[in-house]
Design a protein around this motif. Structure first.
Motif, PDB file in Angstrom:
ATOM      1  N   ALA A  53       0.848  -1.192   0.000  1.00  0.00           N
ATOM      2  CA  ALA A  53       0.000   0.000   0.000  1.00  0.00           C
ATOM      3  C   ALA A  53       0.885   1.244   0.000  1.00  0.00           C
ATOM      4  O   ALA A  53       1.990   1.235   0.550  1.00  0.00           O
ATOM      5  CB  ALA A  53      -0.904   0.003   1.233  1.00  0.00           C
ATOM      6  N   GLN A  54       0.396   2.295  -0.642  1.00  0.00           N
ATOM      7  CA  GLN A  54       1.105   3.575  -0.691  1.00  0.00           C
ATOM      8  C   GLN A  54       2.562   3.385  -1.118  1.00  0.00           C
ATOM      9  O   GLN A  54       3.491   3.853  -0.464  1.00  0.00           O
ATOM     10  CB  GLN A  54       1.009   4.301   0.656  1.00  0.00           C
ATOM     11  CG  GLN A  54      -0.410   4.657   1.052  1.00  0.00           C
ATOM     12  CD  GLN A  54      -1.093   5.520  -0.007  1.00  0.00           C
ATOM     13  OE1 GLN A  54      -0.555   6.549  -0.418  1.00  0.00           O
ATOM     14  NE2 GLN A  54      -2.269   5.114  -0.454  1.00  0.00           N
ATOM     15  N   GLN A  55       2.734   2.704  -2.236  1.00  0.00           N
ATOM     16  CA  GLN A  55       4.059   2.361  -2.748  1.00  0.00           C
ATOM     17  C   GLN A  55       4.548   3.425  -3.738  1.00  0.00           C
ATOM     18  O   GLN A  55       3.826   3.784  -4.660  1.00  0.00           O
ATOM     19  CB  GLN A  55       4.007   0.999  -3.444  1.00  0.00           C
ATOM     20  CG  GLN A  55       5.304   0.541  -4.042  1.00  0.00           C
ATOM     21  CD  GLN A  55       6.366   0.283  -2.991  1.00  0.00           C
ATOM     22  OE1 GLN A  55       6.070  -0.249  -1.939  1.00  0.00           O
ATOM     23  NE2 GLN A  55       7.584   0.686  -3.276  1.00  0.00           N
ATOM     24  N   ILE A  56       5.766   3.887  -3.561  1.00  0.00           N
ATOM     25  CA  ILE A  56       6.395   4.780  -4.538  1.00  0.00           C
ATOM     26  C   ILE A  56       6.962   3.887  -5.635  1.00  0.00           C
ATOM     27  O   ILE A  56       7.815   3.041  -5.364  1.00  0.00           O
ATOM     28  CB  ILE A  56       7.475   5.651  -3.892  1.00  0.00           C
ATOM     29  CG1 ILE A  56       6.823   6.606  -2.885  1.00  0.00           C
ATOM     30  CG2 ILE A  56       8.265   6.414  -4.956  1.00  0.00           C
ATOM     31  CD1 ILE A  56       7.789   7.425  -2.072  1.00  0.00           C
ATOM     32  N   THR A  57       6.467   4.060  -6.846  1.00  0.00           N
ATOM     33  CA  THR A  57       6.877   3.188  -7.954  1.00  0.00           C
ATOM     34  C   THR A  57       7.855   3.856  -8.909  1.00  0.00           C
ATOM     35  O   THR A  57       8.476   3.174  -9.721  1.00  0.00           O
ATOM     36  CB  THR A  57       5.644   2.723  -8.752  1.00  0.00           C
ATOM     37  OG1 THR A  57       4.932   3.868  -9.224  1.00  0.00           O
ATOM     38  CG2 THR A  57       4.728   1.857  -7.893  1.00  0.00           C
ATOM     39  N   ARG A  58       7.964   5.162  -8.832  1.00  0.00           N
ATOM     40  CA  ARG A  58       8.924   5.885  -9.685  1.00  0.00           C
ATOM     41  C   ARG A  58      10.031   6.424  -8.798  1.00  0.00           C
ATOM     42  O   ARG A  58       9.810   7.340  -8.013  1.00  0.00           O
ATOM     43  CB  ARG A  58       8.242   7.055 -10.402  1.00  0.00           C
ATOM     44  CG  ARG A  58       7.261   6.615 -11.462  1.00  0.00           C
ATOM     45  CD  ARG A  58       6.723   7.796 -12.191  1.00  0.00           C
ATOM     46  NE  ARG A  58       7.709   8.164 -13.199  1.00  0.00           N
ATOM     47  CZ  ARG A  58       7.447   8.909 -14.242  1.00  0.00           C
ATOM     48  NH1 ARG A  58       6.229   9.393 -14.418  1.00  0.00           N
ATOM     49  NH2 ARG A  58       8.376   9.182 -15.120  1.00  0.00           N
ATOM     50  N   PRO A  59      11.243   5.867  -8.917  1.00  0.00           N
ATOM     51  CA  PRO A  59      12.357   6.354  -8.095  1.00  0.00           C
ATOM     52  C   PRO A  59      12.568   7.851  -8.282  1.00  0.00           C
ATOM     53  O   PRO A  59      12.428   8.382  -9.379  1.00  0.00           O
ATOM     54  CB  PRO A  59      13.557   5.561  -8.623  1.00  0.00           C
ATOM     55  CG  PRO A  59      12.959   4.344  -9.249  1.00  0.00           C
ATOM     56  CD  PRO A  59      11.631   4.779  -9.801  1.00  0.00           C
ATOM     57  N   GLY A  60      12.866   8.508  -7.176  1.00  0.00           N
ATOM     58  CA  GLY A  60      13.130   9.943  -7.220  1.00  0.00           C
ATOM     59  C   GLY A  60      11.894  10.814  -7.110  1.00  0.00           C
ATOM     60  O   GLY A  60      11.988  12.028  -7.205  1.00  0.00           O
ATOM     61  N   THR A  61      10.719  10.200  -6.926  1.00  0.00           N
ATOM     62  CA  THR A  61       9.495  10.989  -6.749  1.00  0.00           C
ATOM     63  C   THR A  61       8.895  10.684  -5.386  1.00  0.00           C
ATOM     64  O   THR A  61       9.319   9.763  -4.687  1.00  0.00           O
ATOM     65  CB  THR A  61       8.440  10.654  -7.830  1.00  0.00           C
ATOM     66  OG1 THR A  61       7.947   9.329  -7.605  1.00  0.00           O
ATOM     67  CG2 THR A  61       9.005  10.772  -9.231  1.00  0.00           C
ATOM     68  N   ARG A  62       7.897  11.465  -5.024  1.00  0.00           N
ATOM     69  CA  ARG A  62       7.181  11.250  -3.765  1.00  0.00           C
ATOM     70  C   ARG A  62       5.766  10.738  -4.002  1.00  0.00           C
ATOM     71  O   ARG A  62       4.997  10.598  -3.072  1.00  0.00           O
ATOM     72  CB  ARG A  62       7.113  12.550  -2.971  1.00  0.00           C
ATOM     73  CG  ARG A  62       8.447  12.980  -2.448  1.00  0.00           C
ATOM     74  CD  ARG A  62       8.291  14.188  -1.594  1.00  0.00           C
ATOM     75  NE  ARG A  62       9.525  14.415  -0.855  1.00  0.00           N
ATOM     76  CZ  ARG A  62       9.679  15.365   0.007  1.00  0.00           C
ATOM     77  NH1 ARG A  62       8.695  16.183   0.261  1.00  0.00           N
ATOM     78  NH2 ARG A  62      10.819  15.500   0.642  1.00  0.00           N
ATOM     79  N   ASN A  63       5.428  10.487  -5.252  1.00  0.00           N
ATOM     80  CA  ASN A  63       4.075  10.033  -5.583  1.00  0.00           C
ATOM     81  C   ASN A  63       3.915   8.564  -5.219  1.00  0.00           C
ATOM     82  O   ASN A  63       4.581   7.707  -5.783  1.00  0.00           O
ATOM     83  CB  ASN A  63       3.805  10.215  -7.080  1.00  0.00           C
ATOM     84  CG  ASN A  63       3.873  11.660  -7.489  1.00  0.00           C
ATOM     85  OD1 ASN A  63       3.483  12.544  -6.742  1.00  0.00           O
ATOM     86  ND2 ASN A  63       4.377  11.912  -8.677  1.00  0.00           N
ATOM     87  N   ALA A  64       3.013   8.308  -4.283  1.00  0.00           N
ATOM     88  CA  ALA A  64       2.754   6.929  -3.854  1.00  0.00           C
ATOM     89  C   ALA A  64       1.408   6.485  -4.410  1.00  0.00           C
ATOM     90  O   ALA A  64       0.382   7.128  -4.183  1.00  0.00           O
ATOM     91  CB  ALA A  64       2.756   6.839  -2.333  1.00  0.00           C
TER      92      ALA A  64
END
Length: 181
Positions: A53-64
């Motif tokens: 849950a609430q996983q950051i999938t793009r390294p270098g971003t904060r979008n979870a």
């Protein structure tokens, strides 16, 4: 006496439905409802280590993303273990657009139905583009993501739009899913 008792139960039920409808007018609550429903579905299908849950999938971003399914990765990290590939799944509940469409259908207002359907379609396209931009980043993720619609009625209405599913897949690499899919 039984009819009177039944009417009382119906009034209680109607009040509960009204409370739920009022609760879902809040955008944050609606989002939480969609996420909770998606979480419950994933919990029934997958083991806890198979998704996050609430996983950051793009390294270098904060979008979870709301949820991501962990798939086996190809390469090995410094520790010798392969890094997972994530399948992003984000829940969306564009209730206002859907309610306008249902209201227009109940009034049998063909012009308003078409306008509301186009607005719902535009909203779904916008949400799909946002999901693709924020959460899809191969090789860290799959090359597509899933947009989860938490009610069957909304899901069916979006699928009813001619060509929309194809456009979402072709232009944004987004697949739609509902509670039963």
């Amino acid at each position: 006496e039984q009819v009177h008792k039944g009417l009382g139960e119906m009034q209680t039920l109607a009040q509960g439905v009204g409370d739920l409808k009022h609760l879902l007018t809040n955008v944050k609550t609606r989002g939480t409802f969609g996420e909770a429903q998606l979480g419950a579905l994933l919990e029934h299908v997958f083991a806890p280590e198979q998704y996050a849950a609430q996983q950051i999938t793009r390294p270098g971003t904060r979008n979870a993303v709301d949820f991501a399914i962990r798939l086996p990765g190809r390469g090995a990290s410094d520790s010798g273990a392969s890094e997972p590939v994530w399948l992003p799944i984000d829940a969306k509940f564009p209730n206002e657009d859907y309610e306008r469409l249902l209201d227009a259908q109940q009034r049998a207002d063909a012009v308003a139905v078409e306008a509301a359907a186009k607005a719902l379609e535009a909203r779904i396209r916008l949400e799909a583009r946002g999901i693709a931009e924020k959460y899809v980043e191969p090789p860290h993720t799959t090359d597509f993501a899933i947009l989860f619609l938490p009610t069957e009625g909304l899901y069916a209405e979006v699928l009813r739009r001619p060509g929309l599913m194809d456009v979402l897949q072709r232009e944004h690499r987004i697949t739609l899913a509902g509670p039963t899919t």
